[in-house]
Design an enzyme around this catalytic site. Sequence first.
Site, PDB file in Angstrom:
ATOM      1  N   GLN A   1     -12.892   0.758  -0.523  1.00  0.00           N
ATOM      2  CA  GLN A   1     -13.185   1.890  -1.402  1.00  0.00           C
ATOM      3  C   GLN A   1     -13.735   1.425  -2.749  1.00  0.00           C
ATOM      4  O   GLN A   1     -14.674   2.024  -3.286  1.00  0.00           O
ATOM      5  CB  GLN A   1     -11.912   2.716  -1.605  1.00  0.00           C
ATOM      6  CG  GLN A   1     -11.356   3.329  -0.328  1.00  0.00           C
ATOM      7  CD  GLN A   1      -9.907   3.754  -0.466  1.00  0.00           C
ATOM      8  OE1 GLN A   1      -9.364   3.818  -1.563  1.00  0.00           O
ATOM      9  NE2 GLN A   1      -9.258   4.022   0.659  1.00  0.00           N
TER      10      GLN A   1
ATOM     11  N   GLY B   1      -2.613   3.568  -4.073  1.00  0.00           N
ATOM     12  CA  GLY B   1      -3.129   4.455  -5.110  1.00  0.00           C
ATOM     13  C   GLY B   1      -4.595   4.824  -5.007  1.00  0.00           C
ATOM     14  O   GLY B   1      -5.284   4.564  -4.015  1.00  0.00           O
TER      15      GLY B   1
ATOM     16  N   ASN C   1      -3.712   2.734   6.909  1.00  0.00           N
ATOM     17  CA  ASN C   1      -2.793   3.251   5.888  1.00  0.00           C
ATOM     18  C   ASN C   1      -3.600   3.589   4.653  1.00  0.00           C
ATOM     19  O   ASN C   1      -3.811   2.747   3.785  1.00  0.00           O
ATOM     20  CB  ASN C   1      -1.721   2.215   5.550  1.00  0.00           C
ATOM     21  CG  ASN C   1      -0.930   2.616   4.318  1.00  0.00           C
ATOM     22  OD1 ASN C   1      -0.867   3.794   3.967  1.00  0.00           O
ATOM     23  ND2 ASN C   1      -0.358   1.653   3.641  1.00  0.00           N
TER      24      ASN C   1
ATOM     25  N   CYS D   1      -9.611  -1.731   3.299  1.00  0.00           N
ATOM     26  CA  CYS D   1      -8.836  -0.592   2.805  1.00  0.00           C
ATOM     27  C   CYS D   1      -9.172  -0.257   1.348  1.00  0.00           C
ATOM     28  O   CYS D   1     -10.281   0.186   1.068  1.00  0.00           O
ATOM     29  CB  CYS D   1      -7.351  -0.842   3.019  1.00  0.00           C
ATOM     30  SG  CYS D   1      -6.362   0.682   3.038  1.00  0.00           S
ATOM     31  N   LEU D   2      -8.260  -0.467   0.396  1.00  0.00           N
ATOM     32  CA  LEU D   2      -8.580  -0.164  -0.998  1.00  0.00           C
ATOM     33  C   LEU D   2      -9.770  -0.996  -1.464  1.00  0.00           C
ATOM     34  O   LEU D   2     -10.622  -0.510  -2.216  1.00  0.00           O
ATOM     35  CB  LEU D   2      -7.368  -0.431  -1.898  1.00  0.00           C
ATOM     36  CG  LEU D   2      -7.567  -0.170  -3.395  1.00  0.00           C
ATOM     37  CD1 LEU D   2      -7.936   1.280  -3.668  1.00  0.00           C
ATOM     38  CD2 LEU D   2      -6.329  -0.561  -4.193  1.00  0.00           C
TER      39      LEU D   2
ATOM     40  N   HIS E   1      -7.245  -1.931   9.104  1.00  0.00           N
ATOM     41  CA  HIS E   1      -6.631  -3.248   8.915  1.00  0.00           C
ATOM     42  C   HIS E   1      -6.847  -4.149  10.123  1.00  0.00           C
ATOM     43  O   HIS E   1      -6.099  -4.076  11.099  1.00  0.00           O
ATOM     44  CB  HIS E   1      -5.129  -3.084   8.652  1.00  0.00           C
ATOM     45  CG  HIS E   1      -4.813  -2.550   7.296  1.00  0.00           C
ATOM     46  ND1 HIS E   1      -4.511  -3.363   6.221  1.00  0.00           N
ATOM     47  CD2 HIS E   1      -4.789  -1.284   6.826  1.00  0.00           C
ATOM     48  CE1 HIS E   1      -4.295  -2.623   5.154  1.00  0.00           C
ATOM     49  NE2 HIS E   1      -4.457  -1.352   5.495  1.00  0.00           N
TER      50      HIS E   1
ATOM     51  N   SER F   1       0.815  -1.215   0.000  1.00  0.00           N
ATOM     52  CA  SER F   1       0.000   0.000   0.000  1.00  0.00           C
ATOM     53  C   SER F   1       0.846   1.261   0.000  1.00  0.00           C
ATOM     54  O   SER F   1       0.363   2.346  -0.343  1.00  0.00           O
ATOM     55  CB  SER F   1      -0.935   0.020   1.212  1.00  0.00           C
ATOM     56  OG  SER F   1      -1.883  -1.021   1.136  1.00  0.00           O
TER      57      SER F   1
ATOM     58  N   GLY G   1      -4.885   7.120   1.958  1.00  0.00           N
ATOM     59  CA  GLY G   1      -4.960   8.536   1.629  1.00  0.00           C
ATOM     60  C   GLY G   1      -6.291   8.919   1.014  1.00  0.00           C
ATOM     61  O   GLY G   1      -6.561  10.103   0.808  1.00  0.00           O
ATOM     62  N   PHE G   2      -7.120   7.902   0.703  1.00  0.00           N
ATOM     63  CA  PHE G   2      -8.445   8.130   0.129  1.00  0.00           C
ATOM     64  C   PHE G   2      -9.498   7.563   1.077  1.00  0.00           C
ATOM     65  O   PHE G   2      -9.232   6.621   1.831  1.00  0.00           O
ATOM     66  CB  PHE G   2      -8.568   7.448  -1.243  1.00  0.00           C
ATOM     67  CG  PHE G   2      -7.687   8.052  -2.296  1.00  0.00           C
ATOM     68  CD1 PHE G   2      -8.172   9.006  -3.175  1.00  0.00           C
ATOM     69  CD2 PHE G   2      -6.356   7.664  -2.405  1.00  0.00           C
ATOM     70  CE1 PHE G   2      -7.356   9.566  -4.151  1.00  0.00           C
ATOM     71  CE2 PHE G   2      -5.528   8.206  -3.372  1.00  0.00           C
ATOM     72  CZ  PHE G   2      -6.033   9.163  -4.239  1.00  0.00           C
TER      73      PHE G   2
ATOM     74  N   GLY H   1      -4.345  -2.072  -0.902  1.00  0.00           N
ATOM     75  CA  GLY H   1      -3.475  -1.795  -2.036  1.00  0.00           C
ATOM     76  C   GLY H   1      -3.182  -0.313  -2.154  1.00  0.00           C
ATOM     77  O   GLY H   1      -3.752   0.510  -1.437  1.00  0.00           O
TER      78      GLY H   1
ATOM     79  N   GLU I   1      -6.155  -7.223  10.312  1.00  0.00           N
ATOM     80  CA  GLU I   1      -5.041  -8.161  10.430  1.00  0.00           C
ATOM     81  C   GLU I   1      -3.844  -7.517  11.124  1.00  0.00           C
ATOM     82  O   GLU I   1      -2.828  -8.180  11.369  1.00  0.00           O
ATOM     83  CB  GLU I   1      -4.630  -8.682   9.046  1.00  0.00           C
ATOM     84  CG  GLU I   1      -3.734  -7.779   8.235  1.00  0.00           C
ATOM     85  CD  GLU I   1      -4.423  -6.564   7.656  1.00  0.00           C
ATOM     86  OE1 GLU I   1      -3.732  -5.679   7.135  1.00  0.00           O
ATOM     87  OE2 GLU I   1      -5.676  -6.484   7.724  1.00  0.00           O
TER      88      GLU I   1
END
Length: 360
Positions: free
Chosen positions: A248, A219, A286, A244-245, A329, A46, A288-289, A217, A331
């Site tokens: 989203q 980006g 972790n 996380c990603l 997260h 990530s 940013g979006f 992940g 985990e």
Amino acid sequence: MKGYIVLENGEVFTGKIIGGNESGTYGEAVFFTGMTGYQEVATDPSYRGQIVIFTYPLIGNYGIQDYTSQSEEWQANALVIGECSEEGYHYLSKKSVMNEANNMNVPIIVDVDTRALVKCLREQGAMGAVITTDLDGIDWSNYQPVDEYPFVKEVSTKQIETYGAGETHIALYDFGHKRAMIQELTQLGAKVSVVPFDTPYETIQHLDVDGVLFSNGPGNPKQLEHELHIYRKVASAYPTFAICLGHQLLALAFGADTKKLKFGHRGANQPVLEIATQKVDMTAQNHGFVVDDETIGHSEMQVTHVNINDGSIEGLKHEELPLFTVQYHPEASPGPKDSHPLFHQFFASIEKKKEVTIHA
């Protein structure tokens, strides 16, 4: 060797560079607030494309261990550290952070005023940066913002990989997964098939899985908008958990929107409130979006968790499907295990679906 971290806004911070590319290393400057976990951070996919600044002043004192890495290589473009220990004072330590950074050809800049640097990023937001020894040789055309670069294609597996031999078969859509996710699933009795990010629905059917996990992940999730129809179809057919990603992406697939945070959440100490129980978990994060809360009303998703610090969305569930997601997260690696029961919730949703299928 004397060096500098130069921000996109022109601010310069001086330090000492260890290893890396003498022509300059570019990336998005972000900061991590955990006191421990530097090895997990450096190896977490990530963090691809980012220069990570550690807010804790001393990094490296327990060295590098064999079992802690979250991938085969260091993923962060560079690390920025106030003081870096030259040795690892832990009985399981195999090497020092400095030695491992050299082995991985990832630069570290030390003796930096990280307090002032992080204060700048908090006030002005995450931005492009370069670590260099030559202030006159900086070329910002070498920097590509994480918003615009398809990092997932770099970090996702290129072929299906299988782990474990349990009776419950889970497909893990790989956007840059952490090893700890596979460890958690296999320890709970699962067989895990890690599949590429663009795996079609028909392949998932052929694998004959019981549930699907969408991983973390790097980006911008909108880089994968062309795959959303697949993710929606898969998540509509199987009990699904997303992190996380992945969280989203499923929010986008089911009608919500995402946006970028000013400086993101990165650390092992982020408080999250579960709305239904009013219980607070300390979490590892972790990202940013985030999912845009103003668009949830137009989607098929409901908010289940929020961040106590800024009220941002940290968890969702579908109105009807056995589908739930979290931004953080469970985990850990690094971080507390307060939210580990979410994996049990995922397995419970799979068992419930099996029972319904048997009685149908």
